[in-house]
Design a protein around this motif. Structure first.
Motif, PDB file in Angstrom:
ATOM      1  N   PHE A 680       0.780  -1.081  -0.054  1.00  0.00           N
ATOM      2  CA  PHE A 680      -0.038  -0.019  -0.060  1.00  0.00           C
ATOM      3  C   PHE A 680       0.959   1.367   0.089  1.00  0.00           C
ATOM      4  N   ASP A 681       0.475   2.244  -0.503  1.00  0.00           N
ATOM      5  CA  ASP A 681       0.934   3.514  -0.712  1.00  0.00           C
ATOM      6  C   ASP A 681       0.938   4.180   0.784  1.00  0.00           C
ATOM      7  N   MET A 682      -0.226   4.449   1.205  1.00  0.00           N
ATOM      8  CA  MET A 682      -0.608   4.894   2.698  1.00  0.00           C
ATOM      9  C   MET A 682      -1.256   4.229   3.453  1.00  0.00           C
ATOM     10  N   VAL A 683      -0.682   4.111   4.692  1.00  0.00           N
ATOM     11  CA  VAL A 683      -1.381   3.293   5.660  1.00  0.00           C
ATOM     12  C   VAL A 683      -1.971   4.334   6.730  1.00  0.00           C
ATOM     13  N   VAL A 684      -3.126   4.207   7.172  1.00  0.00           N
ATOM     14  CA  VAL A 684      -3.808   5.047   8.419  1.00  0.00           C
ATOM     15  C   VAL A 684      -4.281   4.269   9.388  1.00  0.00           C
ATOM     16  N   ILE A 685      -3.506   4.529  10.490  1.00  0.00           N
ATOM     17  CA  ILE A 685      -3.749   3.771  11.798  1.00  0.00           C
ATOM     18  C   ILE A 685      -4.607   4.593  12.780  1.00  0.00           C
ATOM     19  N   ASP A 686      -5.933   3.878  12.708  1.00  0.00           N
ATOM     20  CA  ASP A 686      -6.880   4.412  13.744  1.00  0.00           C
ATOM     21  C   ASP A 686      -6.466   3.607  15.131  1.00  0.00           C
ATOM     22  N   THR A 687      -6.087   4.357  16.017  1.00  0.00           N
ATOM     23  CA  THR A 687      -5.453   3.890  17.315  1.00  0.00           C
ATOM     24  C   THR A 687      -6.302   4.161  18.604  1.00  0.00           C
TER      25      THR A 687
END
Length: 794
Positions: A680-687
Motif C-alpha cells: 500500500f502507498d498510505m497506511v492510516v492507523i486508527d488507534t
C-alpha cells in the motif's frame, strides 16, 4: 517544517481586530437583548422614580467690624463689634435649632402625600385640603393619618371613621379638623413628625457654600422631591437667620443695659446719701460758700482733687473689670460681655477686651450650633478665652500701678495745699471733703447715664448682619434621576453584563475553543482544521463532494506532504487524548481523501477496545487484525475494499481480545506493517486514545507521522500539555495537531474556524460548480485561511 509553515505559524501569534470581531459577533443577539432589557429597566426606573429637585438662594453675610480708635468705645468693651467667621455662620445656617424655627414658622410638621398605585408623591401646597391640629396628645411621637375621599365632601380616616369637611374628629393621637375639598376616589397620607425630627431631616438636606471663595456671599441650596417645599424652606431659612442675628445682638445689648441699670441704681443711692450728708453739714454749720473762703489754696486742692478723682475713677473701673474676670460664674455666659472699661484710655486694654469678647461670641456660636463642649473647636475657643482673660488681668494690674503712682503724686500736692488750709476753720475743710465725694459720685453717675442712652439707641437701630441677594424659586428640572446618565448607564450595563458573562465563561472554560488556546500551550504544528459535519454518514469524502469539510481534508492532505517530506509512501498514526474526539471519523475520511489522490490507502482499525471504523462505513464485522495476530488468518483474507471508493481498503479489528496491549507486542505486528508498506502507498492507523492506554505509543514506532486530534469544545486545555510532551520528547513520530469538529455558522459565506477561532470562510461548492478540479488548488496552500486568500484572488 517548511518556511511557509513557519511563516504561517508566526502570523497566527496575535489576534487582529477583524478576528476578534468575527469571534464575538456570534454573541450579537445576546448583546442586543441585554441592552434592550437594560433600557427597559431604565425606562421603568425613570417612569416610577420620584424626581428630586434642587433650588438655590443667595445671601450676603456682612462683616460689620469697625475700629473707632477711641478708648471708650462702648462696642469694643461689650463685644457688640465682633469680626464674623464665615465658616461659623455656615454652621449656624445648617444648625437644627435654626431649622426648627423654619419648621414652626412654615408649619411643616405635617407632610402631605398623594398615594398612587406605584409611588407616593409629596403634594406640599398643592393638596386641595388642609388639616388643623386642635389638640395633640403627645407631641414627641410621629404618626400617620390615612385619608380616603369617598365623595367630594366626605372622607374616611384610617379606614375607620367617615368624616365630612370642616368637622372635628378624634383619634388616638389628638383632635383634628380638615377643611377644603378633594376629588372622590383619591387617597392621601398625612405624616406628622416633631419639629426636631423634621428639622433634622431638612438640615441634612441643606448645602451652604461660598459663591466666591473669600467673600461673604453664600449659596444656600436644598434638594427635595417637592421643588416648592425646598424653595420655601431656603427662603425662610435665610429670613430666620437675619432675625436670629438681630436677636443675638439684642440679647447682648440687653445684658449691657441691665449692667448699666444696676450700676446706676447703686450710684444713685450713694450719690443721694453723699448729697444729703453735705446738705445737712452746711445747714448745721451755716456754711454757704466755703470755696470763697479757701481762696487760692482751694484752687490748688481742686486741681489735685480733679486728678485724684479721674484716677480713682479709672481705678474703680479697673477693679470692676478685675472682679468680673475673677468671678467664675462669668467665664462662659450665654451672652458673654466684659464690663466696659469706660474711662480707661489704655489702648492695649481696649484691644484685649475686644479680643476677649470676640472669642466669647465665637464660642457661643459653636454652642448654639449644637457642637459638643468636648469638641476640639470648643476646646480651642476655651483656650483662646482663657489666654485673653489672663492678658487682661495682667494689663489691669499694670494700669492700677500707674494710677496709684499718679494718685500718690496728686495727694502729695493736695497735702501741701491742705496744710495751708488748716489755718481755715475745720468745718470748712470737712465741707470740702464732703463736696469732693459728691463730685466723684456725680461724675460716675453721669457717665453711666450717657452710656445707657447710647446702648438704648444702638438697640433701637439694630439691623441684621445679612441680606438676601436672590430668593430661591421652584425649579421644574429635576437633578435626580438624570435621564441622560441613566440611559447611558443602562446601555453600558447592557453591554457589560454579557461581556462579563462571556469573559467569565472564557476564563472558567477549561476546554479548547480557539486555535490560540492550543498555540499558547504547545509549539507542535497545527496541520489544519476540520469543521463540524452535519451529515448522517461517517464517510463524507468522495469524488463529487463539494462541502467545506471535504475541502478541509484536502488541505490537510496537502499540508501533510511537508510533514512527510513529500514521501510517496507513509504510515500515519491517528490518536487523541481520550475517547470521543473523532479519531475514526478523521481516519476514515483522511484515508478517503488520500485514495482520491490516487494513493492506494488502507485504514487499520487498531482501536481494539472500541472499534468504530467498520460500523462507520456501514460494513459488517468479521475477521481482522486480532485474527491475523493469533495466526488464524492471513492479511489477504482480512483486508476488505470499501465499496464506491477506488483505492480505499479497510482492515477491521476482528474479535476484541482480553489482552489487547500485550497482543500488540507480538512479532507478527512487525511483519504486518512490513507487508502493508510493500502493498500500500498510505497506511492510516486508527488507534486508541494515547491519554488512556499505551497502544498508540506501542504502534508509534511503525508510523512516519502522527495526527493528534483536538476536538473543539471537548478536549481539555490541560491535555494540550500532554501533546507538547509527546512533541518535544518525540515519544510519537512527527506530531501534528488536527483540530476537529469546528462548528460552522452560515452568514455571509460561512463563519468557520479560521486561524484563531470563529472566522470568515467561503462556500467552496460555488468554486467547484465552475467545473474546476480540486487538484487545481496550489499544493503550497498550507492552511484554510491561505486557501481562502488564494481563492479570493481567483
Amino acid at each position: 517544517m517548511s518556511e511557509e509553515l513557519v511563516a504561517n505559524k508566526a502570523e497566527s501569534s496575535g489576534l487582529s481586530i477583524r478576528d476578534l470581531f468575527y469571534k464575538y459577533i456570534r454573541f450579537l443577539p445576546f448583546f442586543i437583548l441585554s441592552v434592550a432589557l437594560a433600557l427597559l429597566g431604565a425606562y421603568l426606573y425613570l417612569r416610577y422614580t420620584i424626581p428630586v429637585y434642587n433650588v438655590t438662594g443667595t445671601m450676603l453675610i456682612k462683616n460689620e467690624q469697625t475700629s473707632s480708635g477711641r478708648g471708650d468705645s462702648f462696642d469694643d468693651f461689650f463685644g457688640n463689634n465682633k469680626a464674623l467667621n464665615i465658616q461659623s455662620e455656615i454652621e449656624v445656617l445648617k444648625s437644627r435649632p435654626l431649622m426648627e424655627r423654619v419648621v414652626d414658622s412654615l408649619g411643616l410638621n405635617f407632610e402631605y402625600s398623594a398615594v398612587g398605585k406605584i409611588k407616593t408623591v409629596n403634594v406640599y401646597r398643592s393638596a386641595p385640603f388642609r388639616i388643623e391640629t386642635l389638640e395633640l396628645y403627645d407631641n414627641s411621637k410621629s404618626f400617620n393619618i390615612k385619608l380616603k375621599f369617598t365623595t367630594d365632601t366626605e372622607f374616611v380616616v384610617d379606614d375607620d371613621l367617615s368624616i365630612t369637611f370642616g368637622k372635628e374628629f378624634r383619634n388616638k393621637n389628638g383632635v383634628f379638623r380638615i377643611t377644603g375639598k378633594a376629588n372622590a376616589g383619591t387617597e392621601y397620607k398625612l405624616e406628622w413628625r416633631p419639629s426636631s425630627s423634621r428639622a433634622r431631616e431638612f438640615a441634612s438636606a441643606i448645602q451652604v457654600v461660598p459663591k466666591v471663595t473669600g467673600t461673604g456671599i453664600l449659596n444656600v441650596s436644598m434638594q427635595s422631591t417637592n421643588s416648592q417645599l425646598a424653595a420655601d424652606v431656603v427662603n425662610k431659612l435665610m429670613s430666620e437667620y437675619g432675625l436670629y442675628t438681630i436677636e443675638q445682638k439684642n440679647r447682648a445689648l440687653d445684658k449691657t443695659l441691665g449692667f448699666v441699670s444696676e450700676r446706676l441704681d447703686t450710684l444713685k443711692i450713694k450719690l443721694d446719701s453723699a448729697q444729703n450728708v453735705l446738705l445737712d453739714f452746711k445747714q448745721k454749720n451755716d456754711l454757704i460758700d466755703a470755696e470763697a473762703q479757701s481762696g487760692n489754696f482751694f484752687g490748688k486742692i481742686s486741681e489735685s482733687d480733679k486728678i485724684i478723682n479721674e484716677q480713682l475713677l479709672q481705678s474703680n473701673v479697673a477693679d470692676m473689670i478685675n472682679d468680673y474676670l475673677h468671678d467664675k460664674k462669668n467665664i462662659y455666659t450665654q451672652v458673654p460681655v466684659v464690663p466696659s472699661s469706660l474711662g480707661l484710655t489704655d489702648p492695649t486694654l481696649n484691644e484685649l477686651v475686644s479680643f476677649y469678647n470676640t472669642a466669647q461670641f465665637e464660642r457661643q456660636q459653636l454652642i448654639d450650633a449644637n457642637i459638643p463642649v468636648n469638641n476640639p473647636a470648643v476646646q480651642q475657643a476655651n483656650a483662646k478665652i482663657e489666654k485673653a482673660r489672663i492678658s487682661i488681668l495682667e494689663n489691669i494690674n499694670n494700669i492700677k500701678s500707674s494710677v496709684n503712682n499718679v494718685i500718690r503724686s496728686a495727694r502729695t500736692q493736695n497735702t501741701s495745699s491742705q496744710t495751708e488750709l488748716r489755718k481755715l476753720p475745720a468745718k470748712v475743710n470737712e465741707q470740702i471733703e464732703l463736696q469732693r465725694q459728691v463730685d466723684l459720685l456725680q461724675n460716675l453717675y453721669s457717665l453711666f447715664v450717657s452710656k445707657g442712652e447710647e446702648t438704648a439707641i444702638s438697640k433701637n437701630a439694630n439691623i441684621s448682619n445679612s441680606d438676601i441677594v436672590n430668593n430661591a424659586f421652584p425649579n421644574s428640572t429635576p437633578v435626580k434621576p438624570n435621564k441622560k446618565t441613566i440611559r447611558i448607564m443602562a446601555v453600558l450595563l447592557g453591554l457589560a453584563i454579557p461581556a462579563l458573562f462571556i469573559f467569565l465563561s472564557e476564563v472558567l472554560n477549561d476546554k479548547v475553543t480557539t486555535r490560540a488556546d492550543i498555540e499558547k500551550i504547545t509549539s507542535a504544528p497545527i496541520l489544519g482544521e476540520i469543521g463540524h459535519s452535519y451529515s448522517s454518514q461517517v464517510l463524507i469524502v468522495n469524488k463529487t463532494t463539494r462541502s467545506m469539510v471535504a475541502e478541509q481534508f484536502r488541505i490537510i492532505r496537502s499540508n501533510l506532504q511537508y510533514v512527510l517530506n513529500k514521501k510517496e509512501k507513509g504510515v500515519i498514526l491517528t490518536t487523541s487524548s481520550f475517547s470521543g474526539e473523532g479519531k475514526s471519523f478523521v481516519s476514515t475520511n483522511f484515508a478517503a481523501v488520500l485514495a482520491l489522490a490516487g494513493k492506494k490507502t488502507i485504514v487499520l482499525e487498531f482501536d481494539i477496545r472500541k472499534p468504530k471504523v467498520l460500523s462507520g462505513l456501514g460494513m459488517p464485522k468479521g475477521p481482522g487484525i486480532t485474527n491475523y495476530l493469533v495466526g488464524k488468518s492471513s492479511l489477504e483474507e482480512v483486508i476488505r475494499p470499501v465499496e464506491g471508493h477506488e483505492n480505499l481498503f479497510v482492515l477491521g479489528c476482528g474479535p476484541v481480545p482480553p489482552n489487547p496491549s500485550e497482543l500488540l507486542l507480538d512479532q507478527r505486528v512487525d511483519e504486518m506493517f512490513s507487508w502493508l508498506r510493500e502493498n500500500f502507498d498510505m497506511v492510516v492507523i486508527d488507534t486508541a486514545p494515547v491519554g488512556m492506554v499505551s497502544d498508540a505509543l506501542t504502534l508509534g514506532k511503525f508510523a512516519d507521522c502522527t495526527l493528534y486530534l483536538v476536538r473543539q469544545g471537548h478536549t481539555f486545555k490541560k491535555q494540550i500539555a500532554l501533546i507538547d510532551d509527546f512533541y518535544k520528547a518525540q515519544k510519537l513520530p512527527k506530531v501534528s495537531i488536527v483540530i476537529n469538529d469546528v462548528k460552522l455558522k452560515l452568514g455571509y459565506g460561512y463563519y468557520g474556524y479560521g486561524r484563531y477561532g470563529y472566522g470568515y470562510g467561503y462556500d467552496y461548492g460555488s468554486y467547484y460548480e465552475e467545473e474546476q478540479s480540486p487538484q487545481s488548488v496550489p499544493e503550497k496552500v498550507i492552511s484554510f485561511l491561505d486557501f481562502r486568500k488564494w481563492f479570493k484572488k481567483r
